[in-house]
Write an enzyme that holds these catalytic residues in place. Sequence first.
Site, PDB file in Angstrom:
ATOM      1  N   CYS A 148       0.836  -1.200   0.000  1.00  0.00           N
ATOM      2  CA  CYS A 148       0.000   0.000   0.000  1.00  0.00           C
ATOM      3  C   CYS A 148       0.876   1.256   0.000  1.00  0.00           C
ATOM      4  CB  CYS A 148      -0.914  -0.025   1.224  1.00  0.00           C
ATOM      5  SG  CYS A 148      -1.910   1.451   1.397  1.00  0.00           S
ATOM      6  N   CYS A 151      -0.486   4.136   2.144  1.00  0.00           N
ATOM      7  CA  CYS A 151      -0.261   3.956   3.588  1.00  0.00           C
ATOM      8  C   CYS A 151       1.202   4.199   3.953  1.00  0.00           C
ATOM      9  CB  CYS A 151      -0.606   2.534   4.036  1.00  0.00           C
ATOM     10  SG  CYS A 151      -2.085   1.837   3.329  1.00  0.00           S
ATOM     11  N   ASP A 152       2.110   3.686   3.160  1.00  0.00           N
ATOM     12  CA  ASP A 152       3.503   3.584   3.604  1.00  0.00           C
ATOM     13  C   ASP A 152       4.508   4.424   2.822  1.00  0.00           C
ATOM     14  OD1 ASP A 152       2.700   1.736   5.525  1.00  0.00           O
ATOM     15  OD2 ASP A 152       2.850   0.067   4.123  1.00  0.00           O
TER      16      ASP A 152
END
Length: 321
Positions: A148, A151-152
């Site tokens: 992701c 997200c990261d």
Amino acid sequence: MTVLNEAPVSSSSAAARHTRLLILGSGPAGLAAALYAARAELAPVVLSGTELGGQVSLTYTIENYPGFPDGVGGAELGNLFQKQAERFGAQVEFDSAYRVDLSKRPFNLVTDNGEIQTDALIIATGASPILLNIPGEKELTGKGISYCATCDGWFFKDKKVVVVGGGDTALEEGLFLTRYASSVTVIHRRDSLRAGVVLQKRALEHPKMKFIWNTVATEIVGREKVEAVRTKNVQTGEESLLPIDGVFVFIGHTPNTKMFEGQIEMENAYIKVDNRMKTSVAGVFAAGEAADPHFRQVITSAGMGAAAAIEATHFLEHETA
Ligand code: NAP
């Protein structure tokens, strides 16, 4: 969730316990549905599946969920969702359904712990990223391997990352990663991309993006964190070791819906819902990534879960009126 594709079972077992509303899945969709249903006094039962908290709980930090200006750990957010739903009476059980009969109501489900009959059902079984299944992947997930970028990506500021995959997701997420990373190297198993032409053009022309063609990742190397990726050219057989800080894998997602095949309308394995989260079976609703091939965000899944619970509440009220 544990998902098996087996024939429907009879819905007449005397041993089955009964719930008004059963929710399958304990990710953001399932737990948001549980919160809303609990506040509507339906005493929902949530079967957590094997992955308590869903995919979000595997994410180190969530920085795009409103209300947490400093970010929140994925596991912590999952715990908070659960705590809030339980405060109003939701019952979260560590259990997985593996067989379901949606042919008549109450719906009948067989789980690891027994049998349940339910008047209404919310399917929030989520999706699982397809894994590379190569050495080092399991060990270094969350330590430099991610599924992701949204997200990261931030954690790879000025770092070198690799993206595996050649589809729309790989290029879209790869382009997103160029905001942070100093370089984004796409490793693709063929010499042409599957992604649409507009994305291809943008990616191929981007100064931070590089491409390694006809190549597969064979091992992710690192002790405490990702240090390198071992690759193999599928045409020449030549192996290389590419020093790298992060690996993003985008080779597709699989919605966890196999158990419902043949019983509910689906498209490309995603459960079809209308804009009220209703499925093709009256009394069955779906929310989150099991029914969402497009957004796949914590907030959109939670929103779908809330909507599904509101609709399930209406359904149960009307039918007992
Ligand atoms: P996808 O289209 O299935 O692409 C997966 C990519 O991963 C392909 O390039 C595939 O290679 C590669 N791949 C698969 N298994 C692999 C393996 N074991 N090792 C190495 N590479 C592997 O998946 P997606 O990109 O997630 O897209 C899913 C759907 O969402 C698609 O319909 C896509 O169009 C859509 N989508 C659209 C947008 C957009 O329009 N902006 C954005 C994201 C997703 P091959 O090409 O050789 O098969």
